[in-house]
Motif scaffolding. Structure first.
Motif, PDB file in Angstrom:
ATOM      1  N   ASP A   1      17.184   2.939  26.261  1.00  0.00           N
ATOM      2  CA  ASP A   1      18.480   3.696  26.580  1.00  0.00           C
ATOM      3  C   ASP A   1      18.790   4.689  25.497  1.00  0.00           C
ATOM      4  O   ASP A   1      19.135   6.059  25.610  1.00  0.00           O
ATOM      5  CB  ASP A   1      19.783   2.709  26.557  1.00  0.00           C
ATOM      6  CG  ASP A   1      19.831   1.860  27.939  1.00  0.00           C
ATOM      7  OD1 ASP A   1      18.872   2.237  28.821  1.00  0.00           O
ATOM      8  OD2 ASP A   1      20.499   1.004  28.009  1.00  0.00           O
TER       9      ASP A   1
ATOM     10  N   LYS B   1      15.384 -17.932  23.803  1.00  0.00           N
ATOM     11  CA  LYS B   1      16.621 -17.415  23.349  1.00  0.00           C
ATOM     12  C   LYS B   1      16.280 -16.068  22.863  1.00  0.00           C
ATOM     13  O   LYS B   1      16.675 -14.923  22.939  1.00  0.00           O
ATOM     14  CB  LYS B   1      17.372 -18.023  22.560  1.00  0.00           C
ATOM     15  CG  LYS B   1      18.776 -17.386  21.657  1.00  0.00           C
ATOM     16  CD  LYS B   1      19.627 -18.090  20.919  1.00  0.00           C
ATOM     17  CE  LYS B   1      20.626 -17.006  20.332  1.00  0.00           C
ATOM     18  NZ  LYS B   1      21.973 -17.583  20.579  1.00  0.00           N
TER      19      LYS B   1
ATOM     20  N   GLU C   1      14.934 -13.434  25.469  1.00  0.00           N
ATOM     21  CA  GLU C   1      15.896 -12.956  26.121  1.00  0.00           C
ATOM     22  C   GLU C   1      16.529 -11.942  25.176  1.00  0.00           C
ATOM     23  O   GLU C   1      16.942 -10.628  25.570  1.00  0.00           O
ATOM     24  CB  GLU C   1      16.937 -13.886  26.468  1.00  0.00           C
ATOM     25  CG  GLU C   1      16.810 -14.915  27.709  1.00  0.00           C
ATOM     26  CD  GLU C   1      17.662 -15.812  27.668  1.00  0.00           C
ATOM     27  OE1 GLU C   1      18.833 -15.879  27.268  1.00  0.00           O
ATOM     28  OE2 GLU C   1      17.277 -16.921  28.110  1.00  0.00           O
ATOM     29  N   ASN C   2      16.814 -12.035  23.822  1.00  0.00           N
ATOM     30  CA  ASN C   2      17.360 -11.045  22.984  1.00  0.00           C
ATOM     31  C   ASN C   2      16.298  -9.924  22.775  1.00  0.00           C
ATOM     32  O   ASN C   2      16.817  -8.882  22.571  1.00  0.00           O
ATOM     33  CB  ASN C   2      17.827 -11.699  21.628  1.00  0.00           C
ATOM     34  CG  ASN C   2      18.783 -12.666  21.581  1.00  0.00           C
ATOM     35  OD1 ASN C   2      19.626 -12.456  22.461  1.00  0.00           O
ATOM     36  ND2 ASN C   2      18.836 -13.481  20.869  1.00  0.00           N
TER      37      ASN C   2
ATOM     38  N   ALA D   1      14.300  -8.817  24.869  1.00  0.00           N
ATOM     39  CA  ALA D   1      14.446  -8.144  25.984  1.00  0.00           C
ATOM     40  C   ALA D   1      15.528  -6.971  26.181  1.00  0.00           C
ATOM     41  O   ALA D   1      15.494  -5.891  26.405  1.00  0.00           O
ATOM     42  CB  ALA D   1      14.231  -8.968  27.473  1.00  0.00           C
ATOM     43  N   ARG D   2      16.632  -7.695  25.805  1.00  0.00           N
ATOM     44  CA  ARG D   2      17.991  -6.850  25.743  1.00  0.00           C
ATOM     45  C   ARG D   2      17.646  -5.850  24.617  1.00  0.00           C
ATOM     46  O   ARG D   2      18.073  -4.525  25.135  1.00  0.00           O
ATOM     47  CB  ARG D   2      19.125  -7.890  25.272  1.00  0.00           C
ATOM     48  CG  ARG D   2      20.316  -7.028  25.044  1.00  0.00           C
ATOM     49  CD  ARG D   2      21.524  -8.180  24.636  1.00  0.00           C
ATOM     50  NE  ARG D   2      21.166  -8.847  23.542  1.00  0.00           N
ATOM     51  CZ  ARG D   2      21.110  -8.491  22.239  1.00  0.00           C
ATOM     52  NH1 ARG D   2      21.539  -7.221  22.031  1.00  0.00           N
ATOM     53  NH2 ARG D   2      21.008  -9.229  21.255  1.00  0.00           N
ATOM     54  N   LEU D   3      17.199  -6.222  23.405  1.00  0.00           N
ATOM     55  CA  LEU D   3      16.950  -5.089  22.475  1.00  0.00           C
ATOM     56  C   LEU D   3      16.121  -3.782  22.863  1.00  0.00           C
ATOM     57  O   LEU D   3      16.174  -2.622  22.539  1.00  0.00           O
ATOM     58  CB  LEU D   3      16.576  -5.508  21.188  1.00  0.00           C
ATOM     59  CG  LEU D   3      17.637  -6.426  20.456  1.00  0.00           C
ATOM     60  CD1 LEU D   3      17.009  -7.189  19.285  1.00  0.00           C
ATOM     61  CD2 LEU D   3      18.858  -5.521  19.857  1.00  0.00           C
ATOM     62  N   ARG D   4      14.924  -4.358  23.734  1.00  0.00           N
ATOM     63  CA  ARG D   4      14.111  -3.227  24.028  1.00  0.00           C
ATOM     64  C   ARG D   4      14.883  -2.399  24.910  1.00  0.00           C
ATOM     65  O   ARG D   4      14.689  -1.160  25.164  1.00  0.00           O
ATOM     66  CB  ARG D   4      12.850  -3.745  24.817  1.00  0.00           C
ATOM     67  CG  ARG D   4      11.768  -4.335  23.749  1.00  0.00           C
ATOM     68  CD  ARG D   4      10.378  -4.712  24.473  1.00  0.00           C
ATOM     69  NE  ARG D   4      10.574  -6.063  25.332  1.00  0.00           N
ATOM     70  CZ  ARG D   4      10.572  -7.186  24.661  1.00  0.00           C
ATOM     71  NH1 ARG D   4      10.220  -7.558  23.437  1.00  0.00           N
ATOM     72  NH2 ARG D   4      10.539  -8.170  25.556  1.00  0.00           N
ATOM     73  N   SER D   5      15.541  -2.869  25.897  1.00  0.00           N
ATOM     74  CA  SER D   5      16.376  -2.376  26.919  1.00  0.00           C
ATOM     75  C   SER D   5      17.301  -1.125  26.088  1.00  0.00           C
ATOM     76  O   SER D   5      17.274   0.026  26.739  1.00  0.00           O
ATOM     77  CB  SER D   5      17.277  -3.002  27.889  1.00  0.00           C
ATOM     78  OG  SER D   5      17.986  -2.378  28.773  1.00  0.00           O
ATOM     79  N   GLN D   6      17.953  -1.763  25.155  1.00  0.00           N
ATOM     80  CA  GLN D   6      18.985  -0.852  24.506  1.00  0.00           C
ATOM     81  C   GLN D   6      18.115   0.236  23.767  1.00  0.00           C
ATOM     82  O   GLN D   6      18.591   1.663  23.683  1.00  0.00           O
ATOM     83  CB  GLN D   6      19.873  -1.906  23.453  1.00  0.00           C
ATOM     84  CG  GLN D   6      20.665  -2.473  23.804  1.00  0.00           C
ATOM     85  CD  GLN D   6      21.436  -3.381  22.903  1.00  0.00           C
ATOM     86  OE1 GLN D   6      20.876  -3.735  21.875  1.00  0.00           O
ATOM     87  NE2 GLN D   6      22.731  -3.753  23.321  1.00  0.00           N
TER      88      GLN D   6
END
Length: 131
Positions: free
Chosen positions: A110, A96, A99-100, A102-107
């Motif tokens: 961006d 978990k 996953e979080n 990775a999502r934060l790195r993507s944000q």
């Protein structure tokens, strides 16, 4: 430490620290004779973990469970008796967190891309208006 000192040190509000106590997430180690919550460095460390979990989207229930898992890891008797279950739960939480993250790195990527685009766009338009 009293609750105000703990709140300042952990960057949590006093209300949140009290809420975590009432929810059984991080219970102060001691109460003063007057009933004031008194926290140890270990309590502050738990609050810091809770703060980090909250910022990663953990629910209160998940936070409590993960802290219990970490307590089991630290307790050699529990770890020996339930090692496989503890290890499995740690893997679930690690996934978990990954996953979080990775999502934060993507944000973040961006946000940085958008900030760069805005800067370039503003620079071009501002320079064009001066000509």
């Amino acid at each position: 430490m009293q609750i105000g000192q703990v709140a300042a040190r952990t960057e949590l509000s006093i209300r949140t620290v009290r809420h975590y106590d009432e929810a059984g997430l991080v219970i102060p180690s001691v109460r003063s004779a007057g009933g004031f919550r008194l926290y140890t460095d270990a309590d502050v460390d738990r609050l810091m973990l809770a703060r980090k979990m909250k910022s990663l989207g953990f629910t209160l229930s998940e936070m409590k469970d993960l802290l219990a898992v970490l307590d089991a890891v630290d307790d050699t008797k529990t770890c020996a008796a339930h090692g496989e279950m503890v290890e499995q739960r740690l893997r679930v939480y690690r996934a978990k967190i990954d996953e979080n993250a990775a999502r934060l790195r993507s944000q973040l990527a961006d946000a940085e891309e958008l900030a760069g685009w805005l800067s370039r766009r503003a620079e071009v338009n501002l320079h064009a208006g001066r000509s």
